[in-house]
Design a protein around this motif. Structure first.
Motif, PDB file in Angstrom:
ATOM      1  N   HIS A  30      -3.733  -0.375  -9.443  1.00  0.00           N
ATOM      2  CA  HIS A  30      -2.628  -0.884 -10.330  1.00  0.00           C
ATOM      3  C   HIS A  30      -3.098  -2.406 -10.714  1.00  0.00           C
ATOM      4  CE1 HIS A  30       1.943  -1.692 -10.152  1.00  0.00           C
ATOM      5  NE2 HIS A  30       1.464  -2.164 -11.087  1.00  0.00           N
ATOM      6  N   THR A  31      -3.382  -3.151  -9.865  1.00  0.00           N
ATOM      7  CA  THR A  31      -3.647  -4.493 -10.362  1.00  0.00           C
ATOM      8  C   THR A  31      -4.635  -4.722 -11.094  1.00  0.00           C
ATOM      9  OG1 THR A  31      -5.012  -4.853  -8.307  1.00  0.00           O
ATOM     10  CG2 THR A  31      -2.854  -5.573  -7.993  1.00  0.00           C
ATOM     11  N   GLU A  32      -5.579  -3.709 -11.364  1.00  0.00           N
ATOM     12  CA  GLU A  32      -6.814  -3.573 -12.602  1.00  0.00           C
ATOM     13  C   GLU A  32      -6.117  -3.847 -13.987  1.00  0.00           C
ATOM     14  OE1 GLU A  32     -10.166  -3.625 -12.196  1.00  0.00           O
ATOM     15  OE2 GLU A  32      -9.455  -4.251 -10.214  1.00  0.00           O
ATOM     16  N   TRP A  33      -5.049  -3.344 -13.997  1.00  0.00           N
ATOM     17  CA  TRP A  33      -4.372  -3.276 -15.529  1.00  0.00           C
ATOM     18  C   TRP A  33      -3.199  -3.915 -15.673  1.00  0.00           C
ATOM     19  CZ3 TRP A  33       0.660  -0.955 -15.993  1.00  0.00           C
ATOM     20  CH2 TRP A  33       0.981  -0.173 -14.907  1.00  0.00           C
ATOM     21  N   ASP A  34      -2.296  -3.977 -14.777  1.00  0.00           N
ATOM     22  CA  ASP A  34      -1.109  -4.726 -14.498  1.00  0.00           C
ATOM     23  C   ASP A  34      -1.076  -6.355 -14.524  1.00  0.00           C
ATOM     24  OD1 ASP A  34       1.609  -5.482 -14.683  1.00  0.00           O
ATOM     25  OD2 ASP A  34       2.078  -3.941 -13.235  1.00  0.00           O
ATOM     26  N   ALA A  35      -0.890  -6.799 -15.876  1.00  0.00           N
ATOM     27  CA  ALA A  35      -0.931  -8.349 -16.118  1.00  0.00           C
ATOM     28  C   ALA A  35       0.058  -9.135 -15.097  1.00  0.00           C
ATOM     29  CB  ALA A  35      -0.725  -9.027 -17.355  1.00  0.00           C
ATOM     30  N   ARG A  36       1.095  -8.332 -14.714  1.00  0.00           N
ATOM     31  CA  ARG A  36       2.052  -9.262 -13.710  1.00  0.00           C
ATOM     32  C   ARG A  36       1.601  -9.600 -12.365  1.00  0.00           C
ATOM     33  NH1 ARG A  36       6.382  -5.093 -14.397  1.00  0.00           N
ATOM     34  NH2 ARG A  36       4.651  -3.500 -14.074  1.00  0.00           N
ATOM     35  N   PHE A  37       0.558  -8.738 -11.844  1.00  0.00           N
ATOM     36  CA  PHE A  37       0.290  -8.940 -10.513  1.00  0.00           C
ATOM     37  C   PHE A  37      -1.130  -9.172 -10.483  1.00  0.00           C
ATOM     38  CE2 PHE A  37       3.686  -5.945 -10.619  1.00  0.00           C
ATOM     39  CZ  PHE A  37       4.760  -6.528 -10.054  1.00  0.00           C
ATOM     40  N   THR A  38      -1.591 -10.062  -9.294  1.00  0.00           N
ATOM     41  CA  THR A  38      -2.943 -10.384  -8.909  1.00  0.00           C
ATOM     42  C   THR A  38      -3.479  -9.495  -7.772  1.00  0.00           C
ATOM     43  OG1 THR A  38      -2.629 -12.603  -9.708  1.00  0.00           O
ATOM     44  CG2 THR A  38      -4.559 -12.154  -8.452  1.00  0.00           C
ATOM     45  N   GLU A  39      -2.480  -9.250  -6.831  1.00  0.00           N
ATOM     46  CA  GLU A  39      -3.002  -8.452  -5.805  1.00  0.00           C
ATOM     47  C   GLU A  39      -1.630  -7.603  -5.237  1.00  0.00           C
ATOM     48  OE1 GLU A  39      -3.856  -9.407  -1.062  1.00  0.00           O
ATOM     49  OE2 GLU A  39      -4.528 -10.877  -2.642  1.00  0.00           O
ATOM     50  N   ILE A  40      -1.862  -6.388  -4.770  1.00  0.00           N
ATOM     51  CA  ILE A  40      -0.776  -5.805  -4.085  1.00  0.00           C
ATOM     52  C   ILE A  40      -1.318  -4.897  -3.006  1.00  0.00           C
ATOM     53  CG2 ILE A  40       0.760  -3.688  -4.410  1.00  0.00           C
ATOM     54  CD1 ILE A  40       0.622  -4.249  -7.601  1.00  0.00           C
ATOM     55  N   SER A  41      -0.684  -4.932  -1.958  1.00  0.00           N
ATOM     56  CA  SER A  41      -1.445  -4.339  -0.561  1.00  0.00           C
ATOM     57  C   SER A  41       0.081  -3.454   0.010  1.00  0.00           C
ATOM     58  CB  SER A  41      -1.933  -5.219   0.300  1.00  0.00           C
ATOM     59  OG  SER A  41      -1.005  -6.057   0.708  1.00  0.00           O
ATOM     60  N   TYR A  42      -0.438  -2.269   0.493  1.00  0.00           N
ATOM     61  CA  TYR A  42       0.661  -1.646   1.284  1.00  0.00           C
ATOM     62  C   TYR A  42       0.455  -1.884   2.850  1.00  0.00           C
ATOM     63  CZ  TYR A  42       1.576   1.751  -2.508  1.00  0.00           C
ATOM     64  OH  TYR A  42       1.938   2.323  -3.820  1.00  0.00           O
ATOM     65  N   LEU A  43       1.654  -1.997   3.327  1.00  0.00           N
ATOM     66  CA  LEU A  43       1.829  -2.174   4.524  1.00  0.00           C
ATOM     67  C   LEU A  43       1.969  -0.710   5.721  1.00  0.00           C
ATOM     68  CD1 LEU A  43       4.560  -5.015   4.747  1.00  0.00           C
ATOM     69  CD2 LEU A  43       1.998  -5.198   4.856  1.00  0.00           C
ATOM     70  N   GLU A  44       1.435  -0.807   6.674  1.00  0.00           N
ATOM     71  CA  GLU A  44       1.580   0.249   7.457  1.00  0.00           C
ATOM     72  C   GLU A  44       2.786   0.946   7.427  1.00  0.00           C
ATOM     73  OE1 GLU A  44       0.541   1.872  12.103  1.00  0.00           O
ATOM     74  OE2 GLU A  44       0.032  -0.109  11.257  1.00  0.00           O
ATOM     75  N   LYS A  45       2.987   2.304   7.150  1.00  0.00           N
ATOM     76  CA  LYS A  45       4.188   3.164   7.057  1.00  0.00           C
ATOM     77  C   LYS A  45       4.514   3.930   8.348  1.00  0.00           C
ATOM     78  CE  LYS A  45       6.323   6.100   3.733  1.00  0.00           C
ATOM     79  NZ  LYS A  45       6.801   7.027   4.376  1.00  0.00           N
ATOM     80  N   ASN A  46       5.471   3.849   8.723  1.00  0.00           N
ATOM     81  CA  ASN A  46       6.171   4.801   9.677  1.00  0.00           C
ATOM     82  C   ASN A  46       6.826   5.865   9.369  1.00  0.00           C
ATOM     83  OD1 ASN A  46       5.127   2.810  11.912  1.00  0.00           O
ATOM     84  ND2 ASN A  46       7.138   1.486  11.673  1.00  0.00           N
ATOM     85  N   GLU A  47       6.760   7.004   9.968  1.00  0.00           N
ATOM     86  CA  GLU A  47       7.337   8.116   9.374  1.00  0.00           C
ATOM     87  C   GLU A  47       9.084   7.971   9.154  1.00  0.00           C
ATOM     88  OE1 GLU A  47       7.584  13.067  10.350  1.00  0.00           O
ATOM     89  OE2 GLU A  47       6.497  11.686  11.472  1.00  0.00           O
ATOM     90  N   GLY A  48       9.337   8.424   8.074  1.00  0.00           N
ATOM     91  CA  GLY A  48      10.836   8.326   7.672  1.00  0.00           C
ATOM     92  C   GLY A  48      11.170   6.981   7.162  1.00  0.00           C
ATOM     93  N   GLU A  49      10.272   5.937   7.011  1.00  0.00           N
ATOM     94  CA  GLU A  49      10.485   4.648   6.488  1.00  0.00           C
ATOM     95  C   GLU A  49      10.249   4.702   5.283  1.00  0.00           C
ATOM     96  OE1 GLU A  49       9.174   1.654   9.229  1.00  0.00           O
ATOM     97  OE2 GLU A  49      10.853   2.225  10.672  1.00  0.00           O
ATOM     98  N   PRO A  50      10.615   3.732   4.207  1.00  0.00           N
ATOM     99  CA  PRO A  50      10.153   3.541   2.879  1.00  0.00           C
ATOM    100  C   PRO A  50       8.795   2.675   2.938  1.00  0.00           C
ATOM    101  CG  PRO A  50      11.963   1.895   3.410  1.00  0.00           C
ATOM    102  CD  PRO A  50      12.003   2.987   4.398  1.00  0.00           C
ATOM    103  N   GLN A  51       8.068   2.922   1.955  1.00  0.00           N
ATOM    104  CA  GLN A  51       6.713   2.272   1.781  1.00  0.00           C
ATOM    105  C   GLN A  51       6.927   0.887   1.471  1.00  0.00           C
ATOM    106  OE1 GLN A  51       3.209   3.418   2.341  1.00  0.00           O
ATOM    107  NE2 GLN A  51       3.425   1.219   2.590  1.00  0.00           N
ATOM    108  N   HIS A  52       6.335  -0.023   2.218  1.00  0.00           N
ATOM    109  CA  HIS A  52       6.655  -1.648   2.168  1.00  0.00           C
ATOM    110  C   HIS A  52       5.315  -2.138   1.494  1.00  0.00           C
ATOM    111  CE1 HIS A  52      10.262  -1.149   4.556  1.00  0.00           C
ATOM    112  NE2 HIS A  52      10.452  -2.089   4.225  1.00  0.00           N
ATOM    113  N   PHE A  53       5.413  -3.049   0.685  1.00  0.00           N
ATOM    114  CA  PHE A  53       4.094  -3.694   0.014  1.00  0.00           C
ATOM    115  C   PHE A  53       4.221  -5.245   0.142  1.00  0.00           C
ATOM    116  CE2 PHE A  53       6.796  -2.257  -3.516  1.00  0.00           C
ATOM    117  CZ  PHE A  53       6.859  -3.180  -4.282  1.00  0.00           C
TER     118      PHE A  53
END
Length: 302
Positions: A30-53
């Protein structure tokens, strides 16, 4: 101040749904083509919870804006359409955005995928923040989103990596600016403001008369300024680079015909015009397949 419309961008990419999903949902890609962001990283996801980043955006001078977000829902409809919704926020005092929400929609269309986004956000700094957002920040952010979508399209369809496209775009626009500066300067300084005697002499020899030569020089200067401004206008300039090379060759021949001694001077027409022709060739080579925000739809009415 009236309420701002959400940022909306839509394009159509010749690719598969799975491929487009990977290029937009994988944070490293995603960060290779999106000029709005320099870095995006996913946080550890627990079952049933939304994906945080977490996300970061460098704004220059060693400064960056860091924020958080979460995928608040993903939906796959009949017919293969997918929707990804998200919420994002930041506590950074450097950020005009405080919190926002948006979505990405993917809809298959034969061998293509219709890809669109819409998002909106709340701003900081009261009325000043809303003013800056309305007239500067939101238009730039919308442009950056559309430019990024077109860069992604070129990457998936033609294999041009966005970093290469960015370098080509910078080269292209820099050359357009330099050629604009040269023509405006040459028209304004030695012709209109300070009519150079050598310019008058060369034109007199070319037209065979000294009458009205000074006035004609000023008219030529005005035309050169207009030509310089044309280089700054937002249109595809591939043919203009051809025309520019032809004009420089004609002007070089005219300089030799009217004052061959000028070819012996420092920074003479030969050396300077070869540089201008070289810039035209480089500009032409970098003028094709450039990402452009105007290639994307920016309104639901389009």
């Amino acid at each position: 101040m009236k309420k701002q419309n959400p940022i909306y961008v839509k394009t159509e990419i010749e690719t598969t749904m799975d491929e487009l999903w990977k290029y937009t949902q994988d944070p490293k890609i995603h960060t290779e083509w999106d000029a709005r962001f320099t870095e995006i990283s996913y946080l550890e996801k627990n079952e049933g919870e939304p994906q945080h980043f977490l996300y970061k955006t460098k704004i220059g001078f060693g400064l960056e804006i860091a924020g958080e977000g979460e995928s608040i829902g993903e939906l796959q409809k009949e017919g293969g359409e997918r929707i990804s919704s998200l919420k994002f926020w930041t506590d950074s005092k450097l950020s005009l955005i405080s919190v926002g929400r948006g979505y990405w929609k993917y809809k298959p269309n034969e061998n293509k995928v219709r890809f669109k986004t819409q998002y909106d956000y709340e701003t900081r700094f009261g009325g000043i923040g809303r003013f800056i957002d309305s007239y500067i920040f939101r238009p730039l952010l919308g442009w950056a989103t559309a430019w990024s979508f077109d860069a992604l399209k070129l990457w998936l369809e033609k294999g041009f990596h966005p970093r290469l496209l960015l370098k080509r775009a910078i080269t292209y626009y820099l050359i357009c600016f330099l050629l604009s500066f040269v023509w405006i300067y040459q028209g304004l300084i030695p012709k209109i403001l300070y009519t150079h005697p050598e310019e008058v002499q060369m034109l007199s020899k070319l037209i065979g008369s000294e009458n009205y030569a000074a006035a004609m020089i000023k008219m030529v200067g005005f035309l050169e300024i207009v030509f310089g401004v044309i280089w700054l206008l937002p249109f595809q300039k591939q043919k203009l680079f051809f025309l520019h090379t032809f004009i420089i060759l004609i002007l070089t021949a005219a300089a030799g015909f009217t004052n061959i001694a000028s070819f012996m001077q420092l920074f003479n027409p030969i050396t300077l015009n070869i540089i201008l022709i070289g810039l035209s060739i480089i500009g032409y080579m970098n003028s094709n397949n450039l990402p452009q925000a105007k290639n994307c739809k920016r309104s639901r009415k389009e």
